[in-house]
Design an enzyme around this catalytic site. Structure first.
Site, short mmCIF file in Angstrom:
data_model
loop_
_atom_site.label_atom_id
_atom_site.label_comp_id
_atom_site.label_asym_id
_atom_site.label_seq_id
_atom_site.Cartn_x
_atom_site.Cartn_y
_atom_site.Cartn_z
N CYS A 113 0.94 -1.14 0.13
CA CYS A 113 0.04 0.04 -0.21
C CYS A 113 0.74 1.24 0.31
CB CYS A 113 -1.37 0.29 0.86
SG CYS A 113 -1.50 1.22 1.66
N CYS A 116 0.17 3.57 2.75
CA CYS A 116 0.87 3.36 3.76
C CYS A 116 1.90 3.75 3.84
CB CYS A 116 0.59 1.94 3.93
SG CYS A 116 -1.49 1.45 4.14
#
Length: 101
Positions: free
Chosen positions: A31, A34
């Site tokens: 991600c 993230c």
């Protein structure tokens, strides 16, 4: 304080029974957002001794992600006294994360 890796095995002792507020970062290695939030969360953990900071890898801890209704990542959850006090989805600057606390 160091960032804790939260699993279903240590969730109760580290989060539910914590005497400090706990900032949880739900993330995954694939991600992009993230990866943007992760160093900020690490920084907050290093600066603030009055809170606990934990990271939950959603790929490894699907049960916890499901328990918190995590549909998108990164999701940040603030726990106080074993209850969800605040929740936010998506990457955000440090001041917004601190505001959740």
């Amino acid at each position: 304080m160091a960032v804790l890796t939260i699993t279903k095995e240590n969730f109760a002792s580290e989060v539910l029974q914590s005497d400090k507020p706990v900032l949880l970062d739900f993330w995954a290695s694939w991600c992009g957002p993230c990866r943007m939030v992760s160093p900020i969360v690490d920084e907050i953990a290093a600066e603030r001794s009055d809170i606990k900071v934990g990271k939950i890898n959603v790929d490894e801890q699907g049960e916890l992600a499901q328990q918190f209704g995590v549909m998108s990542i990164p999701t940040l959850v603030v726990m106080k006294n074993g209850q969800i006090a605040n929740k936010s989805v998506g990457a955000m600057p440090k001041e917004n994360i601190l505001a959740l606390l």
